[in-house]
Design a protein around this motif. Structure first.
Motif, short mmCIF file in Angstrom:
data_model
loop_
_atom_site.label_atom_id
_atom_site.label_comp_id
_atom_site.label_asym_id
_atom_site.label_seq_id
_atom_site.Cartn_x
_atom_site.Cartn_y
_atom_site.Cartn_z
N HIS A 133 0.85 -1.19 0.00
CA HIS A 133 0.00 0.00 0.00
C HIS A 133 0.88 1.24 0.00
O HIS A 133 1.89 1.29 0.71
CB HIS A 133 -0.91 0.03 1.23
N ARG B 67 -7.39 4.76 -5.56
CA ARG B 67 -8.38 5.70 -5.03
C ARG B 67 -7.76 7.09 -4.89
O ARG B 67 -6.62 7.22 -4.44
CB ARG B 67 -8.86 5.28 -3.63
N VAL C 296 -7.81 10.01 -2.46
CA VAL C 296 -8.19 10.09 -1.04
C VAL C 296 -8.11 11.50 -0.48
O VAL C 296 -8.49 11.74 0.66
CB VAL C 296 -7.32 9.13 -0.19
N ASP D 254 -13.25 6.49 -5.80
CA ASP D 254 -12.68 5.22 -6.26
C ASP D 254 -12.45 5.31 -7.77
O ASP D 254 -13.39 5.37 -8.55
CB ASP D 254 -13.63 4.06 -5.93
N HIS E 69 -4.33 6.64 -3.15
CA HIS E 69 -3.97 5.40 -2.47
C HIS E 69 -3.92 4.29 -3.51
O HIS E 69 -4.93 4.00 -4.16
CB HIS E 69 -5.02 5.08 -1.39
N ALA F 37 -2.92 0.28 -4.19
CA ALA F 37 -2.67 -1.02 -3.54
C ALA F 37 -2.40 -2.07 -4.61
O ALA F 37 -3.18 -2.22 -5.55
CB ALA F 37 -3.87 -1.43 -2.68
N VAL G 87 -0.78 6.14 4.93
CA VAL G 87 -1.63 5.01 4.55
C VAL G 87 -2.70 4.77 5.63
O VAL G 87 -3.89 4.59 5.32
CB VAL G 87 -0.79 3.73 4.34
N ALA G 88 -2.30 4.81 6.90
CA ALA G 88 -3.25 4.59 7.99
C ALA G 88 -4.32 5.69 8.01
O ALA G 88 -5.51 5.42 8.17
CB ALA G 88 -2.51 4.56 9.33
N TYR H 36 -5.45 7.72 5.55
CA TYR H 36 -6.41 7.71 4.45
C TYR H 36 -7.24 6.42 4.39
O TYR H 36 -8.36 6.44 3.88
CB TYR H 36 -5.70 7.97 3.13
N THR H 37 -6.70 5.33 4.91
CA THR H 37 -7.53 4.13 5.03
C THR H 37 -8.71 4.41 5.95
O THR H 37 -9.86 4.03 5.68
CB THR H 37 -6.70 2.95 5.55
N GLU I 28 -12.83 4.58 5.01
CA GLU I 28 -13.80 3.81 5.79
C GLU I 28 -14.84 4.74 6.43
O GLU I 28 -16.02 4.40 6.54
CB GLU I 28 -13.09 2.99 6.87
N THR J 132 -8.95 10.07 12.97
CA THR J 132 -8.28 10.72 11.84
C THR J 132 -8.27 12.24 11.96
O THR J 132 -7.79 12.93 11.06
CB THR J 132 -8.94 10.33 10.51
#
Length: 425
Positions: free
Chosen positions: A22, A247, A249, A255, A283, A285, A334-335, A337-338, A342, A376
């Protein structure tokens, strides 16, 4: 001349047997110039406004002021048109032209404003016909590189079938970008979001008619600052690898995975639309075949291409290790925007469950949204969520649905769900 740069943020270390890589790729554009006045070529704008009977006198007057505010921002030389939409679509301006558009100057600006002044509220709502006419009007001026529209509605698409709207959206896809707005509380966010998402635009709520002019002015000013007509994100992955998703972000979650266009067997291009001086985060992956500890591999080559010319590149890497201190670290970007992706999903799922009367699911989803917003640092999302739920513990996502909630507050939360906060890098 516009210049692009690409920076990659990731943890390149994978554990023994690990496969998924990622990365957050920040793309920055500077020196973009102005629409229609840069190396990208001509630009064109269409203002599409709802003039159906539900608009009434007050909203029609607000639409007239808003259209004038938008027209005042269109740069001289940019092609322009205005569409009045009801259960049918009418080209309100220009009315006397061999083409469906004219170049903006002092005379045509005055004519466009005069046409807007004649708007009257009448008829139903069929947004597919509006999009179909806009597609045809844009096509009347061949060779225009940058095509953008504003679409405003106050109601539900009741005067055509869902299939007709879907067909119109697909016909318009890739032909122009469209920022969509809904005024008041009687339109459906999901329906308008479908249009905006397919046409690389934004969707937002205008709660009160008097706010319309400032919003239109801002949209058009932003569009005129986009001197790069179109750019694509090209993602290469090695033989045997799989691109799991791509994506956007930031500034919003979008998406891009379904928009993939094949460049060659190993490379896909993802359209990103026009650019101004700005930065966007993506992002990416990729799933790789696992390699032995100590081996390394290029996982992906992420490039920015303008008119088939690569103008920036970032490399996503993979290295297999048995050092847990390296492989268990999650890159902060990464954390972040993940969690933001969500968050958007949890808000939309929670509101959909609430509308369907499923209070248990709504409570769980919106509670998770509260938890993610806190984690976040998305204070705007937290503020909007407070109008829908009573927060008992943000850390655990413990909430209770409020008994009395304004529909406008729900719509504001829904439309803002995809807006993200930038990670501090």
């Amino acid at each position: 001349m516009a210049t692009f740069s690409a920076e990659v943020y990731q943890n390149e270390f994978l554990p023994d047997g690990g496969t998924d890589v990622h990365a957050i790729v920040t793309v920055t554009c500077s020196g973009a110039g102005e629409a229609g006045r840069s190396e990208s070529g001509d630009a064109a704008e269409i203002v599409i406004v709802d003039t159906s009977g539900s608009m009434g006198d007050d909203k029609i007057r607000a639409v007239q002021h808003a259209a004038v505010a938008a027209l005042d921002q269109v740069l001289d030389g940019v092609w322009c048109a205005v569409i009045a939409g009801s259960h049918e679509a009418r080209l309100a301006f220009p009315t006397r032209s061999e083409r469906g558009m004219v170049r903006m100057d002092a005379r045509t600006r005055a004519e466009a404003k005069a046409a807007v002044a004649t708007f009257r509220a009448d008829g139903g709502t069929a947004m597919g016909t509006w999009l179909t006419l806009a597609t045809r009007v844009f096509a009347s001026v061949p060779g225009v590189a940058q095509k953008h529209a504003i679409l405003l509605t106050d109601g539900i698409n009741q005067h055509e079938t869902p299939e007709q709207l879907s067909a119109a959206i697909e016909t318009a896809r890739g032909q122009f970008q469209c920022d969509c707005r809904g005024v008041g509380a009687d339109w459906q966010v999901a329906e308008v979001r479908r249009i905006a998402t397919a046409l690389l635009g934004s969707v937002d709520l205008i709660a009160r008619p008097e706010e319309m002019a400032a919003d239109f002015e801002g949209i058009m000013r932003q569009s005129m600052s986009r001197g790069v007509a179109d750019a694509a994100l090209r993602v290469w992955a090695p033989q045997g690898a799989q691109v799991l998703f791509v994506r956007q972000v930031s500034p919003t979650v979008e998406d891009l995975t379904p928009r993939r266009q094949e460049v060659n067997a190993l490379t896909g291009a993802y359209p990103t639309g026009a650019w101004s001086d700005e930065a966007r985060d993506y992002h990416v992956a990729v799933r790789l075949p696992a390699k032995a500890v100590g081996q390394e591999q290029l996982a992906s080559r992420v490039q920015v291409a303008v008119a088939d010319t690569v103008v920036a590149q970032g490399l996503v890497k993979a290295m297999w290790s048995n050092d847990d201190t390296l492989t268990t670290r999650i890159d902060p970007a990464v954390a972040h925007y993940t969690g933001q992706a969500e968050l958007a999903e949890a808000i939309q799922d929670g509101l959909a469950a609430k509308a369907a009367g499923d209070t248990d699911t709504a409570t769980v989803k919106l509670g998770r949204a509260v938890q993610l917003a806190a984690e976040t640092g998305n204070d705007e999302a937290t503020s909007r969520l407070r109008k829908i739920v009573e927060i008992e513990d943000a850390g655990t996502g413990t909430v209770r649905l409020r008994r009395s909630v304004s529909k406008l507050d729900e719509m504001a939360l829904d439309t803002a769900s995809t807006k993200t906060t930038r990670v501090k890098k």
